[in-house]
Design a protein around this motif. Structure first.
Motif, mmCIF file in Angstrom:
data_model
loop_
_atom_site.group_PDB
_atom_site.id
_atom_site.type_symbol
_atom_site.label_atom_id
_atom_site.label_comp_id
_atom_site.label_asym_id
_atom_site.label_seq_id
_atom_site.Cartn_x
_atom_site.Cartn_y
_atom_site.Cartn_z
ATOM 1 N N ASP A 83 0.836 -1.197 0.000
ATOM 2 C CA ASP A 83 0.000 0.000 0.000
ATOM 3 C C ASP A 83 0.871 1.246 0.000
ATOM 4 O O ASP A 83 1.953 1.260 0.600
ATOM 5 C CB ASP A 83 -0.913 0.000 1.240
ATOM 6 C CG ASP A 83 -1.886 1.164 1.237
ATOM 7 O OD1 ASP A 83 -2.886 1.098 0.499
ATOM 8 O OD2 ASP A 83 -1.643 2.139 1.970
ATOM 9 N N GLN A 84 0.392 2.284 -0.672
ATOM 10 C CA GLN A 84 1.071 3.570 -0.635
ATOM 11 C C GLN A 84 0.058 4.659 -0.970
ATOM 12 O O GLN A 84 -0.760 4.512 -1.867
ATOM 13 C CB GLN A 84 2.252 3.614 -1.607
ATOM 14 C CG GLN A 84 1.894 3.316 -3.050
ATOM 15 C CD GLN A 84 3.115 3.162 -3.933
ATOM 16 O OE1 GLN A 84 4.259 3.092 -3.454
ATOM 17 N NE2 GLN A 84 2.898 3.094 -5.227
ATOM 18 N N LEU A 102 -6.016 0.421 5.990
ATOM 19 C CA LEU A 102 -5.767 -0.164 4.675
ATOM 20 C C LEU A 102 -6.298 -1.592 4.645
ATOM 21 O O LEU A 102 -6.657 -2.157 5.676
ATOM 22 C CB LEU A 102 -4.279 -0.117 4.329
ATOM 23 C CG LEU A 102 -3.291 -0.844 5.249
ATOM 24 C CD1 LEU A 102 -3.128 -2.314 4.853
ATOM 25 C CD2 LEU A 102 -1.939 -0.156 5.232
ATOM 26 N N ILE A 143 4.004 -1.694 -5.978
ATOM 27 C CA ILE A 143 3.183 -2.584 -5.156
ATOM 28 C C ILE A 143 3.180 -3.958 -5.805
ATOM 29 O O ILE A 143 3.066 -4.092 -7.026
ATOM 30 C CB ILE A 143 1.758 -2.034 -5.014
ATOM 31 C CG1 ILE A 143 1.791 -0.784 -4.128
ATOM 32 C CG2 ILE A 143 0.808 -3.067 -4.435
ATOM 33 C CD1 ILE A 143 0.466 -0.102 -3.969
ATOM 34 N N HIS A 170 -1.781 2.271 -6.222
ATOM 35 C CA HIS A 170 -1.555 0.837 -6.131
ATOM 36 C C HIS A 170 -0.866 0.252 -7.351
ATOM 37 O O HIS A 170 -0.779 -0.945 -7.495
ATOM 38 C CB HIS A 170 -2.881 0.119 -5.967
ATOM 39 C CG HIS A 170 -3.161 -0.221 -4.549
ATOM 40 N ND1 HIS A 170 -2.345 -1.010 -3.791
ATOM 41 C CD2 HIS A 170 -4.174 0.148 -3.741
ATOM 42 C CE1 HIS A 170 -2.845 -1.141 -2.580
ATOM 43 N NE2 HIS A 170 -3.948 -0.431 -2.531
ATOM 44 N N SER A 175 -5.912 4.508 -2.769
ATOM 45 C CA SER A 175 -5.422 3.157 -2.683
ATOM 46 C C SER A 175 -6.524 2.307 -2.102
ATOM 47 O O SER A 175 -7.620 2.767 -1.865
ATOM 48 C CB SER A 175 -4.186 3.101 -1.782
ATOM 49 O OG SER A 175 -4.571 3.191 -0.449
ATOM 50 N N SER A 176 -6.209 1.031 -1.836
ATOM 51 C CA SER A 176 -7.190 0.194 -1.167
ATOM 52 C C SER A 176 -7.382 0.648 0.266
ATOM 53 O O SER A 176 -8.284 0.238 0.952
ATOM 54 C CB SER A 176 -6.731 -1.265 -1.169
ATOM 55 O OG SER A 176 -5.595 -1.405 -0.354
ATOM 56 N N ALA A 177 -6.482 1.510 0.710
ATOM 57 C CA ALA A 177 -6.595 2.042 2.064
ATOM 58 C C ALA A 177 -7.754 3.006 2.166
ATOM 59 O O ALA A 177 -8.169 3.607 1.193
ATOM 60 C CB ALA A 177 -5.311 2.770 2.440
#
Length: 343
Positions: free
Chosen positions: A160-161, A184, A271, A293, A303-305
């Motif tokens: 993650d970022q 996340l 990622i 991502h 992101s998925s976060a």
């Protein structure tokens, strides 16, 4: 000239207040919160069980070659390894040093104080203390339990970022002041086993000065991934810390960090592909700039976060849950937090 002198002292005072440091006070997985032990230098060796490896100091760590970028300064193994489900949420709560009231870190304050006084002196520059990404890695502990695993042997893959918010010049880390954790999603297809999760804040408010001025705040948590997935990173997606970053990386040293609309280049590898598409990582992901991502060179947006509240620049939060109050830290001043005043 009479006006310049007061402005100088006001500038000095504003810079002085923006000086704080923090640590991960708790991690929440599978709906359960696990407290972190405060740094040993300030509070000694706390004895309660925690899956978060204890560090020695709140202070920011400089230079990509610093051993502290591995799992934090003098990080210590802990006895607890906690279960986590693939595809589940994990939340990290950062708090400031002066918010820790006791050795159990039972606090709920933000990592950063609002640089509100800088708004008085520098107008729109008030957001400059919230520059930089939040980056998260994992590493398999192999056949060794993570409670015994030496993290210097870890091979890390990025999961993650996040950097700037979508369609905004604000960074996600600025939201930490709202006293909510950064959340996340763990990889959905990850192979079961024990892993370290390496979560970091990289503060870039000084990183346009010279290589080696980025500030690293790193935390490692010991988890046991359940399920029957088969996702693993490919060899070219693995890095060591130190080693995964270099001080001259575009994501750690640039004169564009404060520029509106500038693309941010994440440091480190892309990622892991299996994280992106839920399959075993055998191919390389592209260099899209539309998602945090997809590429280490991407301009981060989402992101998925859940880009809730995470941040990383020196300032201290001492207020209640409704408001943050800053205080001058005696004998210390932040360096050039007032640099760019034209954005």
């Amino acid at each position: 000239m009479p006006l310049l002198l007061p402005l100088f002292f006001l500038s000095y005072y504003a810079v002085s207040i923006v000086n704080a440091h923090g640590f991960v006070s708790s991690v929440t997985m599978n709906g359960k919160e696990f407290k972190g032990r405060p740094p040993t230098a300030q509070f000694g060796n706390s004895q309660f069980d925690s899956p978060i490896r204890q560090i020695s100091t709140f202070e920011p760590q400089y230079k990509a070659t610093n051993p502290a970028v591995n799992c934090g300064p003098n990080s210590k193994k802990v006895a607890l390894v906690v279960d986590a489900d693939p595809g589940s949420k994990v939340s990290f709560l950062w708090v400031a040093n002066n918010n820790v009231k006791d050795s159990k870190a039972n606090v709920r304050d933000s990592f950063l104080c609002d640089v509100s006084l800088m708004l008085i002196f520098y107008g729109s520059y008030a957001t400059s203390g919230h520059i930089g990404p939040l980056v998260t890695y994992m590493a398999s502990c192999g056949k060794t339990s993570c409670k015994d695993f030496d993290s210097t042997n870890a091979e890390w893959f990025k999961i993650d970022q996040v950097g700037k918010k979508a369609n905004s010049n604000d960074w996600v880390q600025k939201d930490l002041m709202s006293r909510k954790p950064y959340t996340l999603t763990l990889p959905k297809n990850i192979a079961p086993g024990e892993y370290l999760i390496r979560h970091e804040i990289i503060a870039l408010h000084l990183a346009d000065q010279a290589p080696g001025m980025a500030e690293f705040y790193v935390s490692c948590t010991q988890v046991r991934m359940t399920g029957n997935g088969d996702g693993t990173p490919s060899a070219d997606e693995l890095v060591k810390f130190p080693g995964g970053y270099h001080d001259k990386d575009k994501g750690l040293f640039s004169n564009t960090f404060f520029d509106a609309g500038a693309t941010y280049n994440f440091p480190g590898p892309k990622i892991a592909q299996f994280v992106v598409d839920g399959k075993s990582g055998k191919t390389s992901s592209g260099n899209s700039t539309s998602s945090a991502h997809t590429s280490s060179a991407a301009s981060s947006v989402v992101s998925s976060a859940t880009p809730t509240r995470t941040s990383a620049s020196p300032a201290e939060a001492t207020g209640s849950s409704d408001s943050a109050k800053c205080r001058v830290k005696n004998g210390k001043t932040a360096k050039r937090h007032h640099r760019r005043t034209n954005h």
